[in-house]
Design a protein around this motif. Sequence first.
Motif, PDB file in Angstrom:
ATOM      1  N   ASP A 298     -35.294 -28.792  31.905  1.00 47.24           N
ATOM      2  CA  ASP A 298     -36.637 -28.995  31.834  1.00 47.24           C
ATOM      3  C   ASP A 298     -37.409 -27.908  31.790  1.00 47.24           C
ATOM      4  O   ASP A 298     -37.181 -26.689  32.301  1.00 47.24           O
ATOM      5  N   PRO A 299     -38.164 -27.854  30.693  1.00 45.42           N
ATOM      6  CA  PRO A 299     -39.122 -26.731  30.162  1.00 45.42           C
ATOM      7  C   PRO A 299     -39.817 -26.129  31.365  1.00 45.42           C
ATOM      8  O   PRO A 299     -39.913 -24.636  31.323  1.00 45.42           O
TER       9      PRO A 299
ATOM     10  N   ASP B 112     -39.352 -22.073  32.165  1.00 46.02           N
ATOM     11  CA  ASP B 112     -40.311 -21.109  32.134  1.00 46.02           C
ATOM     12  C   ASP B 112     -40.509 -20.374  33.733  1.00 46.02           C
ATOM     13  O   ASP B 112     -40.636 -19.205  33.707  1.00 46.02           O
ATOM     14  N   PHE B 113     -40.223 -21.232  34.668  1.00 50.86           N
ATOM     15  CA  PHE B 113     -40.314 -20.729  35.964  1.00 50.86           C
ATOM     16  C   PHE B 113     -39.113 -19.518  36.153  1.00 50.86           C
ATOM     17  O   PHE B 113     -39.219 -18.375  36.660  1.00 50.86           O
TER      18      PHE B 113
ATOM     19  N   LEU C 190     -31.077 -35.886  37.076  1.00 49.09           N
ATOM     20  CA  LEU C 190     -30.964 -35.089  35.847  1.00 49.09           C
ATOM     21  C   LEU C 190     -31.550 -35.805  34.766  1.00 49.09           C
ATOM     22  O   LEU C 190     -31.148 -36.965  34.514  1.00 49.09           O
ATOM     23  N   PRO C 191     -31.955 -35.280  33.631  1.00 43.78           N
ATOM     24  CA  PRO C 191     -32.454 -35.889  32.422  1.00 43.78           C
ATOM     25  C   PRO C 191     -31.209 -36.138  31.679  1.00 43.78           C
ATOM     26  O   PRO C 191     -30.052 -35.649  31.945  1.00 43.78           O
ATOM     27  N   PRO C 192     -31.160 -37.315  30.954  1.00 40.10           N
ATOM     28  CA  PRO C 192     -29.813 -37.615  30.261  1.00 40.10           C
ATOM     29  C   PRO C 192     -29.457 -36.650  29.056  1.00 40.10           C
ATOM     30  O   PRO C 192     -30.257 -35.815  28.748  1.00 40.10           O
ATOM     31  N   ILE C 193     -28.240 -36.403  28.877  1.00 37.25           N
ATOM     32  CA  ILE C 193     -27.530 -35.418  28.124  1.00 37.25           C
ATOM     33  C   ILE C 193     -27.932 -36.164  26.443  1.00 37.25           C
ATOM     34  O   ILE C 193     -27.628 -37.289  26.086  1.00 37.25           O
TER      35      ILE C 193
ATOM     36  N   ILE D 158     -30.347 -23.806  35.432  1.00 39.79           N
ATOM     37  CA  ILE D 158     -29.671 -25.189  35.836  1.00 39.79           C
ATOM     38  C   ILE D 158     -29.517 -25.366  37.249  1.00 39.79           C
ATOM     39  O   ILE D 158     -29.796 -26.414  37.856  1.00 39.79           O
ATOM     40  N   HIS D 159     -29.158 -24.200  38.048  1.00 42.25           N
ATOM     41  CA  HIS D 159     -29.483 -24.204  39.469  1.00 42.25           C
ATOM     42  C   HIS D 159     -30.684 -24.604  39.935  1.00 42.25           C
ATOM     43  O   HIS D 159     -30.905 -25.588  40.975  1.00 42.25           O
ATOM     44  N   PHE D 160     -31.605 -24.104  39.597  1.00 45.23           N
ATOM     45  CA  PHE D 160     -33.071 -24.485  39.863  1.00 45.23           C
ATOM     46  C   PHE D 160     -33.468 -26.043  39.857  1.00 45.23           C
ATOM     47  O   PHE D 160     -34.024 -26.462  40.435  1.00 45.23           O
TER      48      PHE D 160
END
Length: 627
Positions: A292-293, A297-298, A231-234, A325-327
């Motif tokens: 993530d954008p 978007d998806f 995951l990207p950092p908070i 978040i799940h995706f």
Amino acid sequence: MSTAKEQLLLEYITKARRPVTAKELAAYLGVSPRTVKNYVHSINTTHSPCLVQSSYRGYEITPKVGRAAIIQATTDTPSIPQNYTERAQFINRRFLLTHTNVLDLYDLSAQLFVSVQTIKNDLERMNLSYANFHVQYRVHGDTVTLKASEKELRRLGKYTLFEDNDKSFFDLSEFEVLFPTISITTLHQLVQQTVENYDFYVNDFARLNLVLHLAIAIIRIQNKNYLQDLLPPIKTPLGKVHRAALELADAISATFKVELTTDERSNIYLLLKANVNFANPFSGEADDSEIDPSILDFTRQIIDELSQQYYIDLSNPTFVKLLAIHFQGLHTRLLHHQQTINSVSPIVRVSYPIIFDMAVFTVIAFEKRFELKVNRDEAAYIALHIGGEMARQRVDAEKVRTVLICPEYLHLGTRLIRQLQQRFGEDLTLIATLPDTTGLSQYKYDLLLTTVPLPHQLTTQTLTVEIPLLGLAGTQTDISDAIEIIKNREARAIFRDKFDHLFSPELFWPPTGIITNKHVAMTQMAQAMVKVGNVQPSFLQSILDRDAASSTGFPNIAIPHSLNMDAVKTSVAVMLCPSGLRWDEQVVKIVLVIAIQRADGDMFRKLYQYLIQILSDGNNAQRLSRC
């Protein structure tokens, strides 16, 4: 599974969600009560632990272990609809799942194991049962067509989906069945303790939603599928919600003996933040910067596609965020070749077939978008997300849609929301909280609560209650009265709109004076409803049983009805008794016998209390009884 009859017995008890007597099962299966007992003995002998427990109240599924075992026992033998109601639901599902308005008549006959003539008879009956949806089922040669406008097709689709996913989908007992390897009660207690320690107010749905997502994460970790450096950092500082999430993560790790990586803890933070935001728009951490954008978007794109394909609106911002978040977690796990083996997949697939179909549709779109292969077990988790949102929508549909105008000052807005949800959470749903009237026009609402003065023109257009910023003291009665006014207004609108659908001259008895007791009244009225084809002959016994269990008489009015919403067509028979008819402890002047078709269940619930309230008034009842 030894026989198809045993499978049908298990399915009937499972759907009933209550103790079922041997007599009732015998009538359903077309066998003797003794044979029912033999079936139960055979089932329990074949499976360990026992699937069916018995008591003086009847048979029911053994808690926790029963349903999972039932799905395992019946998966190899597809469930075949056994009566008109189940066949009608099957036909509507076929129209929905195949995304067409034309089905083959002989294919339906083969799939349902009934004759072509039975299908034709069912379709004629469906035109009565679903008349409220303004749809028509027609047979042209070898085909069956569904004629409906886009608007009405969406209404029918939404009803069919909600029938597939009842409210019980989203409660702790159902979670215990779906996740038998962890203690849902303990997890719920950990969530509640964290919420209380940090003085969050998280409403019932948001709390259950959080429990569901955390359970999914725990099962995934137990299966050795970790989020690690994915995951990207908070980006936000260590705020109140972040501290609460870390405390909750420590409690989960210690209680369930699972190791939580930094990414797992970040995931718990995202889940907690999303659900706190759902309950409280003043939480101050409502951005989507950690997602993530391309994933976001998806998510929005697939929700639009699901709306087009399945006629369901899933665009609630909080749901969009939770699904994203799940995706995001799924995407990063797939990049590292990690997929989940999901033990609940067979249960979800069999218990909620349309929702599972929606999840598979989503998985296929995900694979095409990101060029990653997803196993079908992952679809069950997506189905749980969708089912949870639909459960929320179904509950909230019965509540008053409310907008609160309140500037946030010294956390007073947060406290006010908490008080509103604690006091009126069962009756109203806050769809928006705004600091002023800017943007108000984009919302569709019934009630406006405000802590600031509003323009006179606005308050005359919408039912408005002014409340003090410091609390609800002195205004709770005003809010309760406003809620009752709105619900009565809705019931009156339904009553006017559906009057011709509900009432007919053939089911009206003017004053005669010859009806001497309630049994004669119910018998005559039920027989007339059978004669016009609105109910089956068993309807009379159903209303007699219901009235014997608990009197259906109220001051001035009696409303006999069946507990089973299995009428051919929803209708109301009316008998006027201006001189009064003894009904147990009451003397009534109006008798309304109500037959309900399942498709009109929500309408009946809204009208029932309204009719009692209006006609229990002696003056109203007297005027109507002399018509």
